[in-house]
Design a protein around this motif. Structure first.
Motif, short mmCIF file in Angstrom:
data_model
loop_
_atom_site.label_atom_id
_atom_site.label_comp_id
_atom_site.label_asym_id
_atom_site.label_seq_id
_atom_site.Cartn_x
_atom_site.Cartn_y
_atom_site.Cartn_z
N TYR A 34 9.06 36.41 32.53
CA TYR A 34 10.48 36.47 32.17
C TYR A 34 10.80 35.47 31.05
O TYR A 34 11.41 35.83 30.04
CB TYR A 34 11.31 36.18 33.42
CG TYR A 34 12.80 36.11 33.19
CD1 TYR A 34 13.54 37.27 32.98
CD2 TYR A 34 13.46 34.90 33.20
CE1 TYR A 34 14.91 37.21 32.78
CE2 TYR A 34 14.84 34.83 33.00
CZ TYR A 34 15.55 35.99 32.79
OH TYR A 34 16.90 35.93 32.59
N ILE B 68 13.01 42.39 27.61
CA ILE B 68 13.01 41.25 28.53
C ILE B 68 12.40 41.73 29.85
O ILE B 68 12.78 42.77 30.38
CB ILE B 68 14.44 40.73 28.75
CG1 ILE B 68 15.07 40.29 27.42
CG2 ILE B 68 14.45 39.59 29.76
CD1 ILE B 68 14.38 39.14 26.73
N PHE B 69 11.49 40.93 30.35
CA PHE B 69 10.83 41.28 31.61
C PHE B 69 11.84 41.30 32.75
O PHE B 69 12.77 40.49 32.80
CB PHE B 69 9.73 40.25 31.89
CG PHE B 69 9.10 40.42 33.24
CD1 PHE B 69 8.10 41.35 33.44
CD2 PHE B 69 9.54 39.67 34.33
CE1 PHE B 69 7.53 41.51 34.69
CE2 PHE B 69 8.98 39.83 35.58
CZ PHE B 69 7.96 40.76 35.76
N SER B 70 11.63 42.18 33.68
CA SER B 70 12.45 42.19 34.89
C SER B 70 11.58 42.60 36.08
O SER B 70 10.72 43.47 35.96
CB SER B 70 13.60 43.19 34.74
OG SER B 70 14.31 43.27 35.96
N LEU C 21 18.51 44.48 36.48
CA LEU C 21 17.87 43.71 35.42
C LEU C 21 17.74 42.26 35.88
O LEU C 21 18.33 41.87 36.88
CB LEU C 21 18.73 43.78 34.15
CG LEU C 21 18.93 45.16 33.54
CD1 LEU C 21 20.09 45.14 32.54
CD2 LEU C 21 17.65 45.63 32.87
N GLY C 22 17.00 41.46 35.11
CA GLY C 22 16.87 40.05 35.43
C GLY C 22 15.63 39.75 36.24
O GLY C 22 14.66 40.52 36.24
N PHE D 26 4.70 46.99 30.13
CA PHE D 26 4.27 46.50 31.44
C PHE D 26 3.18 47.38 32.05
O PHE D 26 3.12 47.61 33.25
CB PHE D 26 5.49 46.35 32.38
CG PHE D 26 6.61 45.57 31.75
CD1 PHE D 26 6.44 44.22 31.49
CD2 PHE D 26 7.79 46.19 31.36
CE1 PHE D 26 7.45 43.49 30.87
CE2 PHE D 26 8.80 45.48 30.74
CZ PHE D 26 8.63 44.12 30.49
N TYR E 180 23.09 42.55 27.85
CA TYR E 180 23.49 41.63 28.91
C TYR E 180 23.11 40.21 28.53
O TYR E 180 22.32 39.99 27.59
CB TYR E 180 22.85 42.02 30.25
CG TYR E 180 21.34 41.94 30.28
CD1 TYR E 180 20.56 42.98 29.80
CD2 TYR E 180 20.68 40.84 30.83
CE1 TYR E 180 19.17 42.93 29.83
CE2 TYR E 180 19.29 40.78 30.88
CZ TYR E 180 18.55 41.82 30.37
OH TYR E 180 17.18 41.76 30.41
N PRO F 186 21.13 37.03 29.56
CA PRO F 186 20.12 36.56 30.51
C PRO F 186 20.30 35.07 30.80
O PRO F 186 20.86 34.35 29.99
CB PRO F 186 18.81 36.79 29.74
CG PRO F 186 19.19 36.58 28.32
CD PRO F 186 20.64 36.99 28.17
N VAL G 117 21.15 40.05 25.12
CA VAL G 117 19.91 40.76 24.80
C VAL G 117 20.08 42.23 25.17
O VAL G 117 20.95 42.59 25.97
CB VAL G 117 18.69 40.17 25.56
CG1 VAL G 117 18.43 38.74 25.16
CG2 VAL G 117 18.88 40.29 27.07
N ASN G 118 19.28 43.06 24.58
CA ASN G 118 19.38 44.50 24.82
C ASN G 118 18.53 44.93 26.01
O ASN G 118 17.44 44.41 26.21
CB ASN G 118 18.93 45.27 23.59
CG ASN G 118 19.92 45.15 22.45
OD1 ASN G 118 21.12 45.03 22.68
ND2 ASN G 118 19.42 45.16 21.23
N ASP G 119 19.02 45.92 26.71
CA ASP G 119 18.21 46.60 27.72
C ASP G 119 17.71 47.87 27.05
O ASP G 119 18.49 48.70 26.59
CB ASP G 119 19.09 46.93 28.94
CG ASP G 119 18.35 47.78 29.95
OD1 ASP G 119 17.10 47.71 29.98
OD2 ASP G 119 19.01 48.52 30.72
N PHE G 120 16.39 48.02 26.99
CA PHE G 120 15.81 49.14 26.24
C PHE G 120 15.39 50.31 27.12
O PHE G 120 14.97 51.34 26.61
CB PHE G 120 14.57 48.67 25.47
CG PHE G 120 14.90 47.74 24.35
CD1 PHE G 120 15.40 48.22 23.16
CD2 PHE G 120 14.74 46.38 24.49
CE1 PHE G 120 15.72 47.37 22.13
CE2 PHE G 120 15.05 45.51 23.47
CZ PHE G 120 15.54 46.01 22.28
#
Lengths: 289, 560
Positions: A245, A265-267, A273-274, B408, B455, B457, B477-480
């Motif tokens: 993260y 961003i890693f989740s 999210l997060g 991932f 969102y 972070p 930051v963007n959520d893709f």
């Protein structure tokens, strides 16, 4: 149609070109906005209070700034033997050891539910606290900074002895703390300064079981005229999610730079999210004077 | 691909003058019956014609041009020896210029290729002949950005380019021992000089002068043999093996590459065919996946980057019809690829240092290797004769990739995964002197990664604000969503034309009227996001940049 008057054709071409270069995308479906809960929680056995921060994502297409309320939320934490309901706080939820004791090696599961249909889940395993035999070397380097009264700075080299056979993920932070008395008022003051390392987040990939050396060459030049000063180093042994993260936050590119590949961003939060992550801390204190 | 030879007996020429492009070809004997030369060139210039007017009417000026030049000389030393010398040079350039009272910017990219080939054809006997070739090629791709803040006299220039320069030596022998066999044996060696990236930056007020140019060399070699065997009239089998070899800086790679194909005519008008091939490729293409400037770079195999390996099987049928005179073919394929490479997430192909590291990294640190799968089925209906001829082609295909350190570890669709690809090409001879033509193409949009929301972070901040420092505090930051889960708009376009042929005393002239992109389809080239304020409210949108609108043109062609 005659071609004796190329000017007409030229103007026609021109009009077309001018109106064809750029337009809002209407011929394809824009991504539908799906409201998601954003979790951020980092838990450790050493904390006397733990927070679960909760917010929400927001739309980037269509009308912006429309308030996206998440509604009423409830959160539950489980250690696989029992589940507790968490108290709300200003920015989410909070719990203390009396509610749920955070213990090394244990898995903890977090569920957050909402009256608007939110349902998110995340889990983490607390890393075991280990002795990494932290060692620190300091180097006094001559400098010609005009603001440095002593014309010296302190560089730091921190050595970590990695534990073999385990995937370890680390974060290092340091700070310098100094105390001095005002020569006129004789009042006692405390000053502090951060120590930044070249690699704040790193893993033992490729160096399993070996010594890992991290350096800070940014220099401390603040404490030479203090009455007493200390350096404090914190080594966080984190779970993989914590590392991924923060690494992804450091490497983030949101697509604004056309010369960089997008990086998300890693989740580890299912349905949201997060991150819900864990760590233990080792520390070392050096007295400078 | 072989270039046409010049006429050894007499001089001929062909030229076309149009409102958006011109071309000319001249060919003739250098020594009658022995030697000839052919020269040709093309240039588009719609951007030049429109530029002065566009500059007065718009802050933004987008343009494209293309030119190329071909030359070929051949010399006939007799029945047994022939010598060919040919060359090609071409360049494409796309640019966007933007100007306000405050600043002006010129950003764009260009790619070009230059090749030269010397080939000696030698006939040993009527059944054995050879071709010896020396080939030079130089491909370059570049991006540039020139930025000037007028009032503050700030000047910034950055250029990034990459390229491949090859020098090849090739020897092939064709041997026809009897009518049932055609045997080919050959050897090839290529000296590659790769320039995976070169970065030039000039920033005058900040006194930055960077010129970082890196080269990597590689030696690729191969020997092969194959036999096309026709044991019976209805069966043709081609089998071959190639030994491929590549030397990077320290490591060497060796591979056997077997291949087999067969075509069996079951009836006079019906045949089936199948093939298997194993291949290794020492040049990798790497593509970015965002919605912005599309950039494909070619990078080499190195000590760390392994060659791309592929295995493909294909099976197809061909059916000919007599009434009407049509040919229908269908072929399905399945291909696996190993050691394909992709950019690591967050990698920059301009500034090649990894953001989280202070060490000097090269481009190899910014890429990662994985696997890919491609499969699909192709249909082609073709009419080769008659007043109306042309073809309809359709391909249904899937291409997926998987990298341990991208998305991932989950599979995702490749940028150029094209579910549907259609082409309809036709010409119709209306009269002896009037020919109509039309082309329609359709392709599913590229798979790209698009932000779906944003969102804020939170990072772990164990010592409170104490440990924060500038640059560490994250903005939104963007959520893709999933990587490459968004499709750009489909590409489709109709071009039509009409030609008027007329014989003249000196040869032939052709007037051609054509319309490119008849229905003015705004095909997506790149997207960017934008925020507008209307009535004190902010609105976010996705903006598409398109390159070529409807372009009518007229040209005059002469042949003598």
């Amino acid at each position: 149609m005659t071609f004796q008057k190329p000017g007409y054709l030229f103007i026609f071409l021109l009009i077309i070109v001018l109106f064809s270069c750029e337009k809002d995308v209407t011929n394809i479906k824009l991504p539908e906005f799906i409201q998601k809960l954003v979790i951020s929680s980092f838990i450790s056995p050493s904390d006397t209070v733990s927070y679960i921060n909760i917010s929400s994502n927001r739309r980037i297409y269509g009308e912006l700034g429309v308030d996206e309320q998440v509604g009423k939320l409830t959160a539950f934490l489980s250690d696989n033997t029992r589940e507790v309901s968490l108290d709300t706080s200003k920015s989410g939820f909070v719990f203390r050891p009396k509610d749920m004791l955070i213990e090394e090696g244990k898995e903890f599961k977090l569920r957050v539910l909402g009256d608007k249909g939110f349902s998110v889940f995340a889990s983490c395993i607390i890393p075991e606290k280990m002795d990494f035999f932290l060692e620190a070397d300091t180097f006094s380097i001559p400098v010609d900074y005009y603001w440095s009264s002593d014309r010296r700075r302190i560089d730091v080299r921190l050595t970590i002895h990695d534990i073999q056979g385990k995937d370890n993920y680390y974060r290092i932070l340091g700070k310098g703390v100094g105390y001095y008395s005002d020569p006129y008022t004789h009042e006692s003051h405390k000053g502090d300064n951060i120590i930044r390392f070249e690699n704040e987040f790193f893993s033992d990939k490729g160096v399993d079981g070996k010594e890992i050396i991290q350096e800070s060459n940014h220099g401390l030049n603040y404490f030479f005229d203090h009455d007493s000063a200390f350096l404090v180093f914190y080594l966080y042994n984190t779970d993989k999610s914590y590392y991924q993260y923060h690494k992804s936050l450091n490497e983030y590119n949101g697509g604004d730079n056309p010369f960089e590949e997008v990086s998300p961003i890693f989740s580890n939060v299912t349905g949201g999210l997060g991150v819900f992550a864990a760590y233990t801390v080792d520390s070392l204190v050096l007295r400078l004077k | 691909m072989n270039m046409k030879e010049g006429n050894k007996e007499e001089w001929h020429g062909e030229g076309g003058i149009g409102i958006i492009s011109s071309r000319v070809t001249v060919e003739g004997p250098l020594k009658k019956g022995k030697s000839s030369i052919l020269l040709s060139g093309r240039r588009t210039y719609a951007d030049l014609i429109l530029r002065p007017v566009l500059a007065t009417m718009s802050e933004e000026n987008t343009g494209y041009y293309f030119y190329d030049f071909n030359a070929k000389i051949n010399y006939d030393f007799g029945r047994k020896n022939k010598l060919y010398l040919s060359g090609y040079f071409g360049k494409d350039r796309f640019y966007m210029k933007y100007k306000t009272d405050y600043m002006k910017e010129n950003i764009g990219f260009q790619w070009g290729n230059a090749t030269g080939t010397l080939r000696w054809n030698h006939l040993f006997t009527n059944k054995v002949f050879s071709n010896t070739s020396v080939i030079f090629s130089n491909y370059t791709f570049g991006i540039y950005d020139k930025y000037k803040v007028i009032e503050e006299n700030k000047d910034y220039y950055a250029e990034y380019y990459s390229g491949i320069r090859d020098l090849s030596l090739k020897y092939d022998i064709d041997f026809l021992p009897n009518p049932a066999h055609r045997i080919k044996v050959g050897a090839l060696t290529i000296y590659h000089r790769f320039n995976p990236h070169a970065y030039v930056e000039e920033d005058y007020p900040r006194d930055i002068h960077t010129k970082d140019v890196r080269f990597t060399n590689g030696l690729e070699s191969g020997i092969y043999t194959e036999d096309t065997w026709q044991p019976v009239q209805v069966l043709k089998i081609n089998g071959g093996i190639r030994l491929s070899h590549f030397i990077a800086t320290k490591n060497q790679y060796n591979f056997f590459e077997p291949r087999l194909s067969a075509a069996w005519r079951l009836k006079n008008d019906f045949a089936i065919k199948g093939s298997y091939a194993s291949m290794n490729q020492y040049i990798h293409m790497i593509s970015n996946t965002g919605i912005s400037l599309p950039t494909d770079l070619w990078v080499p195999t190195t000590d760390r980057i392994k060659p791309q390996q592929s295995k493909q099987i294909a099976f197809g049928v061909v059916k000919n019809f007599t009434k009407p005179n049509l040919s229908f073919s269908m072929e399905g394929y399945y291909k696996t690829m190993d050691h394909v490479i992709g950019y690591k997430e967050g990698a920059s192909f301009l500034l090649l240092d990894e953001p989280s590291s202070a060490t000097n990294l090269n481009w190899e640190d910014n890429v990662t290797a994985g696997q890919a799968w491609s499969y699909g089925i192709e249909f082609l209906l073709q009419k080769k004769e008659g007043r109306l001829n042309g073809w309809i082609g359709y391909t249904l295909s899937w291409t997926q990739m998987q990298f341990d350190s991208i998305n991932f570890g989950k599979k995702y669709y490749a940028k150029y995964d094209r579910r549907h690809d259609i082409s309809v090409v036709s010409t119709y001879k209306l009269t002896k002197s009037i020919i109509l033509s039309g082309t329609w193409v359709y392709g599913t949009g590229n798979a790209v990664t698009l932000a779906t929301s944003e969102y804020y972070p939170n990072e772990h901040n164990p010592e409170g604000s104490y440990f924060r420092y500038p640059g560490y505090f994250h903005n939104a930051v963007n959520d893709f969503g999933e990587k490459n889960s968004y499709r750009m708009g489909a590409y489709h376009r109709l071009d039509i034309g009409i030609q008027f042929h007329k014989k003249k005393k000196w040869g032939e002239r052709i007037w051609e009227i054509s319309i490119y992109n008849v229905y003015n389809r705004k095909n997506p080239f790149l997207y960017h996001t934008q925020t507008n304020t209307i009535d004190n409210k902010e609105y976010g949108s996705l903006v598409q940049v398109s390159l070529f609108p409807i372009i009518p043109s007229i040209s005059y062609t002469f042949k003598f």
